[in-house]
Design an enzyme around this catalytic site. Structure first.
Site, mmCIF file in Angstrom:
data_model
loop_
_atom_site.group_PDB
_atom_site.id
_atom_site.type_symbol
_atom_site.label_atom_id
_atom_site.label_comp_id
_atom_site.label_asym_id
_atom_site.label_seq_id
_atom_site.Cartn_x
_atom_site.Cartn_y
_atom_site.Cartn_z
ATOM 1 N N GLU A 322 18.960 57.591 -4.440
ATOM 2 C CA GLU A 322 18.546 58.936 -4.836
ATOM 3 C C GLU A 322 19.715 59.742 -5.404
ATOM 4 O OE1 GLU A 322 14.708 59.731 -1.967
ATOM 5 O OE2 GLU A 322 16.678 60.309 -1.193
ATOM 6 N N TRP A 388 13.793 49.948 1.284
ATOM 7 C CA TRP A 388 13.030 51.091 1.803
ATOM 8 C C TRP A 388 11.864 51.477 0.912
ATOM 9 C CZ3 TRP A 388 12.410 56.154 -0.140
ATOM 10 C CH2 TRP A 388 13.159 56.473 -1.271
ATOM 11 N N TYR A 413 8.783 54.183 8.540
ATOM 12 C CA TYR A 413 9.462 55.474 8.574
ATOM 13 C C TYR A 413 8.788 56.300 9.671
ATOM 14 C CZ TYR A 413 12.610 55.351 4.541
ATOM 15 O OH TYR A 413 13.652 55.080 3.686
ATOM 16 N N ASP A 415 9.444 59.184 10.845
ATOM 17 C CA ASP A 415 9.258 60.623 10.651
ATOM 18 C C ASP A 415 7.868 60.921 10.113
ATOM 19 O OD1 ASP A 415 10.445 59.165 8.476
ATOM 20 O OD2 ASP A 415 10.622 61.027 7.350
ATOM 21 N N TRP A 463 14.245 59.704 10.114
ATOM 22 C CA TRP A 463 14.856 60.800 9.361
ATOM 23 C C TRP A 463 14.504 62.115 10.052
ATOM 24 C CZ3 TRP A 463 18.253 59.052 6.031
ATOM 25 C CH2 TRP A 463 18.075 57.796 5.466
ATOM 26 N N THR A 464 15.466 63.034 10.141
ATOM 27 C CA THR A 464 15.306 64.149 11.071
ATOM 28 C C THR A 464 15.149 65.522 10.407
ATOM 29 O OG1 THR A 464 17.709 64.372 11.295
ATOM 30 C CG2 THR A 464 16.567 62.942 12.887
#
Length: 548
Positions: A322, A388, A413, A415, A463-464
């Site tokens: 990214e 991913w 994932y 999250d 992921w937070t």
């Protein structure tokens, strides 16, 4: 399986039958050479929960728990395999290595019941009975990982150590620690102190998905000192868990640029005006393609390599994903660099970044791993890929001879929300239920055997952005990590043939273990009232693309 009680994987005929054994005050612990660490762990955990001393010894009236490293006893189950035998004379645990003994002790603890996962004995006395059994077990994959993002929301050191204990209980053996991003830099680098002095704190945080109009106006931050990192790595190693650090280049770098503005593209943006990013998504501010930047990050990685020794963490993750190219396209300096290097365009410039650190790490005996975007432009033979964006990147990498860790967003994932209902707190991404995770298959169907051999294993990613504290991380991670752990450890049937009803039955016992461990998991019937986040905008559209 790796977690819930069952007729365990690899167990021979008759497992669970025969005369059992009860641990009591006379039971001794006979730890053979190389199993001393496992013995210390058993006394500190099961000893604390039962109130039993488990004193050193070779037998006695109460029998013994015998720990041995004996590769011949586990045969082709490998170094992490074990054989656990319980009969009237006691317990005998043989592992292919010290790791195999340790994983066998996780099964022993499961068999003792949920209360064996507490930190102190409950009031009153009870018998700690083990059923007669003979279990031969070993993992399907050598990489059974959890990615923990401590950059978006910092987790104090003690919370990381707790996650390592929970990983060990689920027989997971790799912690991928996401240490840097646009929203924060979390590791002390002594030669560049402003990375933590300035880069580890942001003034506020978006509350909910980035489309939310709400903000948490409390400054957020924190970082791990180098001694904290050493402690985390040592604590993990004692539990046979490797810690893989992630230092992002060339994107996801606004926190570093905010601390050291010369790292950014200064000819197109006033980098001195940048601060640590306070919202979510992908920042446009990326590293400049200069030798100064390379030397800066080489200095960072020199300290990282010292903190994560090769014998416990051979891999270093460099992100590589990214990376918006708009600043490079607008930058005369970047365009000149493209021409100087002969890399063709901005995509080639990103590949140049990755290949530089690929070679740099290889020269120091380490292996680079990065998200599947690093495939663009070619990799050195030793580099590995975290796939991913679905299976495609992993398939391409494996067929090209690169090792792969499968962690597709669509499946693992954590999250992403666990149900479609409005009660899910800050719902984002796809709906992925416990059953969905249990159906996940890390090896893509149809992959040729020689390519399939490059699938090192699999990893669940946490992921937070919308997980502001430990309780929220617990809620998103558990119980789905239990399903993931079984997939990563066990040789299960094809996804459509897996017995989810049996898994749910076994989870009934595992929920009691999670209760004993103090895990704030999502209950099967839905979130408790205090786990909800009413009115906080998420991304509730099923199938929405990741960056919407």
């Amino acid at each position: 399986m790796a977690t819930a009680e069952r007729e365990l994987p690899g167990a021979g005929a008759g497992a669970g039958a025969g005369i059992g054994f009860a641990l009591d005050a006379a039971t001794v612990l006979d730890a053979g050479p190389g199993t001393e660490g496992a013995a210390r762990w058993l006394r500190a955990t099961v000893g604390a929960a039962t109130g039993l001393d488990l004193a050193p010894g070779a037998g006695g009236d109460g029998g013994a728990v015998r720990l041995r490293i004996d590769p011949d006893a586990v045969g082709d189950l490998g170094p992490e395999g074990y054989r656990l035998t319980v009969d009237g004379a006691g317990v005998t645990l043989r592992g292919g290595s010290a790791a195999g003994v340790f994983w066998g002790l996780q099964t022993l603890r499961q068999l003792l019941g949920p209360d064996a996962h507490r930190r102190a004995p409950l009031h009153g006395t009870r018998r700690w009975e083990l059923p007669g059994t003979d279990i031969a077990d070993g993992p399907r994959f050598p990489w059974r990982g959890l990615m923990l993002d401590v950059a978006r929301h910092f987790m104090p050191k003690d919370d990381v150590l707790r996650q390592l204990d929970l990983m060990a209980a689920h027989k997971l053996n790799v912690l991928h620690l996401h240490l840097t991003d646009d929203q924060g830099w979390r590791i002390e680098i002594r030669r560049h102190p402003r990375l933590t002095e300035a880069g580890s704190w942001r003034a506020r945080s978006k509350w909910g998905h980035r489309a939310s109009p709400l903000w948490n106006e409390t400054p957020h931050g924190g970082f791990y000192t180098q001694d904290d990192i050493r402690e985390i790595v040592a604590y993990a190693a004692a539990r046979h868990i490797s810690v893989v650090p992630e230092i992002d280049v060339p994107g996801h770098s606004q926190a570093a640029i905010a601390a050291y503005p010369e790292l950014g593209n200064t000819d197109v943006v006033d980098t001195t005006a940048l601060s640590v990013w306070d919202t979510w998504g992908v920042s446009p501010n990326v590293l400049a393609p200069t030798d100064t930047v390379l030397r800066f990050y080489e200095g960072v990685l020199e300290e990282v390599l010292e903190l994560f020794p090769a014998d416990v963490s051979p891999f270093v993750h460099i992100g590589g994903d990214e990376c918006p190219k708009d600043q490079w396209k607008a930058s005369p300096a970047a365009r000149a660099r493209i021409e100087e290097l002969g890399v063709g365009d901005e995509d080639g410039l990103q590949s140049w970044f990755v290949r530089h650190f690929d070679r740099w790490l290889a020269d120091r005996g380490r292996r680079l791993i990065g998200w599947d975007e690093i495939l663009e432009g070619g990799l050195a033979p030793g580099a590995a890929v975290s796939s991913w964006r679905g299976y495609a990147g992993g398939i391409t990498a494996a067929e090209a001879g690169h090792d792969v860790v499968m962690c597709p967003e669509q499946q693992v994932y954590l999250d992403h929300r666990q149900a479609p209902g409005e009660d899910e707190p800050m719902p984002i991404g796809y709906v992925r239920t416990l059953a969905d995770v249990y159906r996940f298959e890390p090896v893509p169907p149809g992959l040729a055997p020689e390519a399939a051999a490059h699938i090192l294993g699999t990893q669940a990613n946490v992921w937070t952005e919308v997980m502001e504290n430990r309780a929220r991380v617990d809620y998103q991670t558990y119980p789905r990590l239990a399903a993931f752990a079984e997939v990563a450890w066990s040789r299960l049937p094809a996804p459509d043939a897996r017995d989810h009803a049996d898994f749910e039955r076994r989870m009934t016992a595992h929920y009691r273990r999670l209760d004993a461990l103090g895990v704030d998991y999502r209950p099967p019937a839905g979130p408790h009232p205090w786990q909800r986040r009413p009115g906080i905008l998420g991304r509730p559209i099923e199938g929405a693309p990741p960056n919407v």
